[in-house]
Write a protein that holds these residues in place. Structure first.
Motif, PDB file in Angstrom:
ATOM      1  N   THR A 158      37.839  42.586  45.261  1.00 34.16           N
ATOM      2  CA  THR A 158      38.707  43.696  44.855  1.00 34.16           C
ATOM      3  C   THR A 158      39.782  43.241  43.871  1.00 34.16           C
ATOM      4  O   THR A 158      40.461  44.075  43.268  1.00 34.16           O
ATOM      5  CB  THR A 158      39.388  44.329  46.078  1.00 34.16           C
ATOM      6  OG1 THR A 158      40.267  43.363  46.689  1.00 34.16           O
ATOM      7  CG2 THR A 158      38.356  44.776  47.103  1.00 34.16           C
ATOM      8  N   LEU A 159      39.963  41.913  43.723  1.00 36.42           N
ATOM      9  CA  LEU A 159      40.952  41.415  42.780  1.00 36.42           C
ATOM     10  C   LEU A 159      40.458  41.605  41.345  1.00 36.42           C
ATOM     11  O   LEU A 159      39.247  41.538  41.091  1.00 36.42           O
ATOM     12  CB  LEU A 159      41.224  39.933  43.033  1.00 36.42           C
ATOM     13  CG  LEU A 159      41.960  39.567  44.323  1.00 36.42           C
ATOM     14  CD1 LEU A 159      41.998  38.045  44.468  1.00 36.42           C
ATOM     15  CD2 LEU A 159      43.379  40.123  44.297  1.00 36.42           C
ATOM     16  N   PRO A 160      41.345  41.832  40.409  1.00 37.92           N
ATOM     17  CA  PRO A 160      40.910  41.937  39.005  1.00 37.92           C
ATOM     18  C   PRO A 160      40.386  40.597  38.514  1.00 37.92           C
ATOM     19  O   PRO A 160      40.888  39.538  38.896  1.00 37.92           O
ATOM     20  CB  PRO A 160      42.204  42.320  38.264  1.00 37.92           C
ATOM     21  CG  PRO A 160      43.312  41.861  39.153  1.00 37.92           C
ATOM     22  CD  PRO A 160      42.802  42.021  40.565  1.00 37.92           C
ATOM     23  N   GLY A 161      39.344  40.626  37.674  1.00 36.88           N
ATOM     24  CA  GLY A 161      38.753  39.397  37.178  1.00 36.88           C
ATOM     25  C   GLY A 161      39.626  38.722  36.141  1.00 36.88           C
ATOM     26  O   GLY A 161      40.496  39.351  35.525  1.00 36.88           O
ATOM     27  N   ARG A 162      39.406  37.438  35.977  1.00 36.81           N
ATOM     28  CA  ARG A 162      40.132  36.698  34.947  1.00 36.81           C
ATOM     29  C   ARG A 162      39.555  37.051  33.584  1.00 36.81           C
ATOM     30  O   ARG A 162      38.332  37.094  33.418  1.00 36.81           O
ATOM     31  CB  ARG A 162      40.015  35.193  35.181  1.00 36.81           C
ATOM     32  CG  ARG A 162      40.680  34.714  36.469  1.00 36.81           C
ATOM     33  CD  ARG A 162      40.656  33.187  36.540  1.00 36.81           C
ATOM     34  NE  ARG A 162      41.281  32.699  37.762  1.00 36.81           N
ATOM     35  CZ  ARG A 162      40.623  32.409  38.857  1.00 36.81           C
ATOM     36  NH1 ARG A 162      39.305  32.579  38.910  1.00 36.81           N
ATOM     37  NH2 ARG A 162      41.252  31.965  39.944  1.00 36.81           N
TER      38      ARG A 162
END
Length: 345
Positions: free
Chosen positions: A96-100
């Motif tokens: 769920t974290l935004p990608g790099r």
């Protein structure tokens, strides 16, 4: 000895149960089951027992060793799984974290200019033609109205490989080859590519650079067609408010020949450092195809006519992007290229 064996087995089983890591358990295995471990010592000491006691004692030692080995292997499996679970917990990914953001490469500024020029002329119905960089003297000079001994050859100090073969000094040989192949048919092409001339490299000169030349041949092709094409090109590359002017010039393969200037895009014609206070910037050379060039390619100059133009993408890129040294295009310095990040999709 039997009592000693039982005590040893209980001690080993306790050590196995107390081990909390794979490493600790391996240490227990080596300490008690290794070549120098006490269980191995018991087996080695069997020879000191009376002959009638050896079979019984040997069996007890083997059973004890097998029991310890089985318990140790079960404990090892548990600890290995625990280690895997701990590693997975540490390395788990939260989806769920935004990608790099991924770093993207840039189009080289020279490549961008070449592609922009190609796209413009393709939209006007031109085809992109290519030819060899190692060229025959005939196509590089003679077919373009530059016979051997012609003084204009001195304008292009060349890299000769043999008397009749050289590195092409312009992309005009592609035009000559195309006309020869078409045998009288209409032609509408641009010819981008590398060219080579003996020159001292400095901020505005290079022994290897890029050219894009254009050629149109057909019936009733006029200078007005050339001027209209170049005007549209200037507005596309440098802004819709650009104006052009054509100045008389000389090229052996065109007659009449012209140099094209555009109104300065920086000062609007008032005069600045870019236009050297003149209000105009020289961009390219052009002209109507010389009748001799048409004849050598198999065309009848009384029936067809044409125009040609040639430009240096490096010069256009230097003007568009404010590059002061042509050598930046060829040194592969990532700091230079990274300035030109393509932002469009």
């Amino acid at each position: 000895m039997e009592q000693q064996l039982n005590e040893l087995k209980e001690t080993v089983l306790l050590k196995i149960d107390e081990a909390t890591s794979v490493k600790e358990l391996n240490d227990v295995r080596i300490a008690y089951l290794g070549k120098k471990g006490p269980i191995t010592d018991l087996l080695k000491g069997m020879g000191k027992l009376p002959a009638d006691e050896r079979p019984k004692m040997g069996a007890l030692v083997n059973v004890s060793r097998e029991t310890v080995t089985e318990v140790l292997e079960r404990r090892m499996a548990i600890l290995e799984q625990q280690a895997i679970n701990e590693q997975l917990d540490k390395e788990k990914i939260d989806v769920t974290l935004p990608g790099r953001p991924a770093l993207q490469g840039n189009h080289h500024p020279l490549t961008r200019v070449v592609e922009e020029i190609e796209d413009f002329f393709i939209s006007m119905g031109y085809e992109v033609a290519e030819g060899p960089e190692v060229e025959k003297d005939y196509y590089n000079f003679e077919a373009l109205n530059l016979p051997k001994g012609h003084p204009a050859r001195d304008m292009q100090d060349s890299f000769y490989i043999s008397e009749e073969v050289l590195l092409r000094t312009h992309t005009s040989p592609v035009q000559a080859r195309t006309m020869e192949a078409k045998q009288g048919a209409p032609v509408k092409i641009i010819c981008p590519g590398k060219v080579y001339r003996r020159d001292n490299d400095d901020a505005t000169h290079s022994h290897q650079f890029t050219q894009i030349e254009g050629l149109v041949i057909g019936e009733d092709i006029r200078m007005s067609d050339l001027k209209g094409t170049l005007s549209l090109f200037a507005k596309k590359m440098f802004g819709s408010e650009r104006e052009i002017r054509l100045r008389p010039s000389f090229f052996p393969f065109t007659e009449p020949s012209v140099e094209m200037d555009i109104s300065c895009f920086k000062c609007g014609g008032d005069g600045c450092n870019v236009c050297k206070k003149t209000g105009w910037i020289e961009i390219l050379g052009a002209g109507m195809v010389h009748p001799n060039v048409l004849s050598m390619a198999g065309y009848d100059p009384s029936v067809v006519s044409g125009f040609a133009f040639g430009m240096g993408p490096e010069r256009i890129a230097m003007l568009k992007y404010g590059v002061e040294d042509i050598r930046h295009f060829y040194t592969n310095d990532i700091r230079f290229v990274s300035q030109f990040h393509r932002t469009e999709a």
